[in-house]
Design a protein around this motif. Sequence first.
Motif, PDB file in Angstrom:
ATOM      1  N   GLY A 102       1.234  -1.326  -0.077  1.00  0.00           N
ATOM      2  CA  GLY A 102      -0.304   0.069   0.049  1.00  0.00           C
ATOM      3  C   GLY A 102       1.004   1.180  -0.012  1.00  0.00           C
ATOM      4  N   LEU A 103       2.471   1.155   0.568  1.00  0.00           N
ATOM      5  CA  LEU A 103       2.674   2.503   0.001  1.00  0.00           C
ATOM      6  C   LEU A 103       2.636   3.062  -1.424  1.00  0.00           C
ATOM      7  N   SER A 104       3.427   4.355  -1.297  1.00  0.00           N
ATOM      8  CA  SER A 104       3.181   4.636  -2.747  1.00  0.00           C
ATOM      9  C   SER A 104       4.620   5.158  -2.518  1.00  0.00           C
ATOM     10  N   LYS A 105       5.520   3.668  -3.193  1.00  0.00           N
ATOM     11  CA  LYS A 105       6.891   4.156  -4.082  1.00  0.00           C
ATOM     12  C   LYS A 105       7.458   4.985  -4.671  1.00  0.00           C
ATOM     13  N   PRO A 106       8.112   5.448  -4.619  1.00  0.00           N
ATOM     14  CA  PRO A 106       8.321   5.954  -6.196  1.00  0.00           C
ATOM     15  C   PRO A 106       8.482   5.329  -7.398  1.00  0.00           C
ATOM     16  N   ALA A 107       8.730   5.532  -8.467  1.00  0.00           N
ATOM     17  CA  ALA A 107       8.777   4.816 -10.120  1.00  0.00           C
ATOM     18  C   ALA A 107       9.746   3.624  -9.605  1.00  0.00           C
ATOM     19  N   GLU A 108      10.942   4.491  -9.582  1.00  0.00           N
ATOM     20  CA  GLU A 108      11.797   3.664 -10.174  1.00  0.00           C
ATOM     21  C   GLU A 108      11.964   2.328  -8.699  1.00  0.00           C
ATOM     22  N   LEU A 109      11.106   2.744  -7.245  1.00  0.00           N
ATOM     23  CA  LEU A 109      11.568   1.718  -6.370  1.00  0.00           C
ATOM     24  C   LEU A 109      10.407   0.610  -6.517  1.00  0.00           C
ATOM     25  N   GLN A 110       9.610   0.067  -7.503  1.00  0.00           N
ATOM     26  CA  GLN A 110       7.908   0.057  -7.496  1.00  0.00           C
ATOM     27  C   GLN A 110       8.721  -1.516  -7.387  1.00  0.00           C
ATOM     28  N   ASP A 111       9.469  -1.774  -7.865  1.00  0.00           N
ATOM     29  CA  ASP A 111       9.940  -3.508  -8.093  1.00  0.00           C
ATOM     30  C   ASP A 111      10.046  -3.908  -6.430  1.00  0.00           C
ATOM     31  N   ARG A 112      10.417  -3.239  -5.459  1.00  0.00           N
ATOM     32  CA  ARG A 112      11.305  -3.623  -4.523  1.00  0.00           C
ATOM     33  C   ARG A 112      10.707  -4.136  -3.382  1.00  0.00           C
ATOM     34  N   LYS A 113      11.286  -5.002  -2.426  1.00  0.00           N
ATOM     35  CA  LYS A 113      10.539  -5.789  -2.204  1.00  0.00           C
ATOM     36  C   LYS A 113      10.206  -5.138  -0.038  1.00  0.00           C
ATOM     37  N   LEU A 114       9.198  -5.748   0.685  1.00  0.00           N
ATOM     38  CA  LEU A 114      10.213  -5.967   1.210  1.00  0.00           C
ATOM     39  C   LEU A 114      11.295  -6.496   2.177  1.00  0.00           C
ATOM     40  N   SER A 115      11.485  -7.966   1.790  1.00  0.00           N
ATOM     41  CA  SER A 115      12.353  -8.170   1.715  1.00  0.00           C
ATOM     42  C   SER A 115      14.054  -8.034   1.703  1.00  0.00           C
ATOM     43  N   ASP A 116      13.621  -6.961   0.594  1.00  0.00           N
ATOM     44  CA  ASP A 116      14.983  -6.413   0.176  1.00  0.00           C
ATOM     45  C   ASP A 116      15.242  -5.637   1.233  1.00  0.00           C
ATOM     46  N   TYR A 117      14.957  -5.142   2.195  1.00  0.00           N
ATOM     47  CA  TYR A 117      14.976  -3.683   3.061  1.00  0.00           C
ATOM     48  C   TYR A 117      15.611  -4.867   5.015  1.00  0.00           C
ATOM     49  N   PHE A 118      14.427  -5.090   4.941  1.00  0.00           N
ATOM     50  CA  PHE A 118      14.044  -6.067   6.431  1.00  0.00           C
ATOM     51  C   PHE A 118      14.263  -7.447   6.379  1.00  0.00           C
ATOM     52  N   ASP A 119      14.670  -7.509   7.310  1.00  0.00           N
ATOM     53  CA  ASP A 119      15.078  -9.368   7.735  1.00  0.00           C
ATOM     54  C   ASP A 119      13.729  -8.892   8.761  1.00  0.00           C
ATOM     55  N   LEU A 120      12.609 -10.433   9.290  1.00  0.00           N
ATOM     56  CA  LEU A 120      11.853 -10.258  10.094  1.00  0.00           C
ATOM     57  C   LEU A 120      11.913 -11.446  10.728  1.00  0.00           C
ATOM     58  N   SER A 121      11.469 -11.426  12.296  1.00  0.00           N
ATOM     59  CA  SER A 121      11.877 -11.915  13.221  1.00  0.00           C
ATOM     60  C   SER A 121      10.634 -12.228  14.163  1.00  0.00           C
ATOM     61  N   PHE A 122      10.642 -13.117  14.724  1.00  0.00           N
ATOM     62  CA  PHE A 122       9.011 -13.578  15.376  1.00  0.00           C
ATOM     63  C   PHE A 122       9.396 -13.352  17.049  1.00  0.00           C
ATOM     64  N   THR A 123       9.135 -13.632  17.687  1.00  0.00           N
ATOM     65  CA  THR A 123       8.887 -14.213  19.229  1.00  0.00           C
ATOM     66  C   THR A 123       7.637 -13.612  20.021  1.00  0.00           C
ATOM     67  N   ALA A 124       7.217 -14.404  21.153  1.00  0.00           N
ATOM     68  CA  ALA A 124       6.302 -13.990  22.458  1.00  0.00           C
ATOM     69  C   ALA A 124       6.822 -14.128  23.580  1.00  0.00           C
ATOM     70  N   LEU A 125       6.392 -13.522  24.789  1.00  0.00           N
ATOM     71  CA  LEU A 125       6.851 -13.664  25.980  1.00  0.00           C
ATOM     72  C   LEU A 125       5.449 -13.297  26.888  1.00  0.00           C
ATOM     73  N   PRO A 126       5.587 -14.814  27.544  1.00  0.00           N
ATOM     74  CA  PRO A 126       4.052 -14.586  28.622  1.00  0.00           C
ATOM     75  C   PRO A 126       4.301 -13.775  29.729  1.00  0.00           C
ATOM     76  N   HIS A 127       2.833 -13.514  30.511  1.00  0.00           N
ATOM     77  CA  HIS A 127       2.179 -12.630  30.719  1.00  0.00           C
ATOM     78  C   HIS A 127       2.938 -12.440  32.198  1.00  0.00           C
TER      79      HIS A 127
END
Length: 687
Positions: free
Chosen positions: A216-241
């Motif tokens: 949904g981001l409005s990206k500049p034309a030359e960056l239209q094809d860039r993916k989220l994974s081109d810039y970020f690594d994602l990692s998930f973890t959870a903690l109990p209460h």
Amino acid sequence: IPREGIHPYMNGKIRSPAGQANGSTNDRIQIVDEQKNFTTDLSSQIEQWGLRDAGFGYNIVAVFGSQSTGKSTLLNGLFGTNFDVMDETNRRQTTKGIWMCRAKGMDVMVMDVEGTDGRERGEDQDFERKAALFSLASSEILIINLWEHQVGLYQGANMGLLKTVFEVNLGLFGKSQDSASQRTLLLFVIRDHIGTTPLANLSGTLTADLSKIWDGLSKPAELQDRKLSDYFDLSFTALPHKILAPEKFVAGVQTLRSRFSDKDNEDFVFKPAYHKRIPADGVAIYMEGIWEQVQTNKDLDLPTQQELLAQFRCDEIASVALAEFSEQAKSQRRPVEAGRVVEGLGSLMRDWKSQALSRYDRDASRYHQDVYKRKRADLLGVIDSTLSPLFLGQLKNLHKSCLVTFKKDMVAGMRGDAYNFADVVAAAREKCEKRFTQEAEEARLHDTDWVWEDELELLREEVKAVADQCRADETKKLINLTDRNIRKQLSEPVELHLNTASPDMWDKILNAYKEILEKGEATYLSKARSFNCTEEENTRALATVRKRAWLALRSKIDEQTADTVILGKLRTHFEERFRYDEHGVPQVWKPEDDIDGAFKKARDQTLELLPLYAKIAPSDPSAAYELPSDAGTLSLDDAQVDEEFDFAATLLVLSETKIMDLSSRFRKDADAYYVEAKRSTVSSIAQ
Ligand code: GDP
Ligand code: MG
């Protein structure tokens, strides 16, 4: 307001309050305050943390998330930091801004971003955006903290925050070609995880939401094809209460902590690609610069920022390197200016220079390479131009010292009689040039365009002048010696021949003179051979010898023809003829003797000698001695020789008037003898 005092997590170190300045030595620091001002104390704080010299060997983590979601609590648990935690009892909002702590036992700087939930409260999102920019420009990892029940709330505050993060990141790193080395890890920590929904499902939901935001981001034309994974690594973890399952919570935090602290952990979070490559000693200035750009809403261009940082830091590092160098260089300035040849100056200068450069290289080489190299060239320039006067001074002093030594060596070499002048000069010159060349080369820095050859040329000229002067002195000395010898040898034959006046008297004198002179000239030439004189110099010297020999002869003749001396000679001559008979027996006059005739004869014979003495005139014309025609123009700084003189005139010994004077004086003397002779006959008659 930073909390004063010593925190138990502080690496076991206890700081003395005396060492603290303005509270900035606390183990945490508010780098951006509520008025959005950047602290002036970050640099010294990083130094206090012992991270200033870490180079690239440090990491930065920042945390993001809604207010009061336990962010500070999490950080304190993970890193042993002491960020403010909201008080449970009165639930007061903690201080806004960005705080920083050093993690306990790790070379990690932790940023706690205390924002407002602008979206929920309708407040401005300005700070959030700025904090995101700031954090992304410096941090390797963004911890995104959220409650489990916030997952899936696509419209929630977190999603707004992430949209901001993505937009900002595109602006910062979007154009970067090198996505492999310009990445950031987004570490999602899901709090109060009850466990009914497995982490995998939660991650899936979040990942899907993130993709939606990215798309949904409005990206500049030359960056239209860039993916989220081109810039970020994602990692998930959870903690109990934390409240309901405190032991599990603590265990979860410990597990997560080891992903930060343990390099051998397979989920170790700090990957080289995340590092923003800001040397630790530049982090404070870099962050300050970033914040200033962010604050003034200027476009944040990271390469430019890094270049600016490099310029600033390389200048600083260079000036630190120069300060010590200047002290060192100053230590030898005075001796050099005072005219001393400083032993081993070159090696001293090389040491100072390489020390300064390695001090610079150690710290500055981590910065932007072009800037580092450019500033290094500047530094080299300053170093060389500081050292250059020392080098030139050393050359001047060396030149002087070598010349002094050369003169001393000449004097020492010419002591006594058994020396060869040419050898003495050659040895002294060689020693002089060798020393100059060696020591000048020692003082030269080899990576410069410094030269000493010109100075050597000057030295050579002066050495030559000194040698020439010595040679002139030697020549003069030898001429004087020759002159003395000739004078001594002339004395006896001149006296002898002038005493026994005879028609060939001058032939004999001139022959003796010729012989003595020839011998003198030969001796001169043999002795002068070692002077390496030119043909012309030898000719001139010999002419001088000849002229002075002639003058010596003349002065001996003058001495022997002085009034009393010549009158004595005449008297002796007369007496021998008048008072003694032809057998040398004293004459006893009798009255019948022709006293008058004898007297007249002896007198006239004697008077005939005067014209003989009057002019140097050999009876055999071949014996006539002639001086070289240029004799009058010779010069060896000798006044006696320089005098204009007319050779023909020197042949005249007695002038006409002199002859008349002498003959009348002689006549009186002779008359006295005549009277005495007459009287003696009278007295003999009277007997
Ligand atoms: P921050 O504003 O995000 O930094 O949150 P704080 O760390 O100041 O914590 C806010 C409140 O949440 C405090 O009263 C904490 O005791 C409490 N808190 C911290 N961690 C947790 C947690 O894991 N679960 C719950 N339910 N409360 C927590
Ligand atoms: Mg907090």
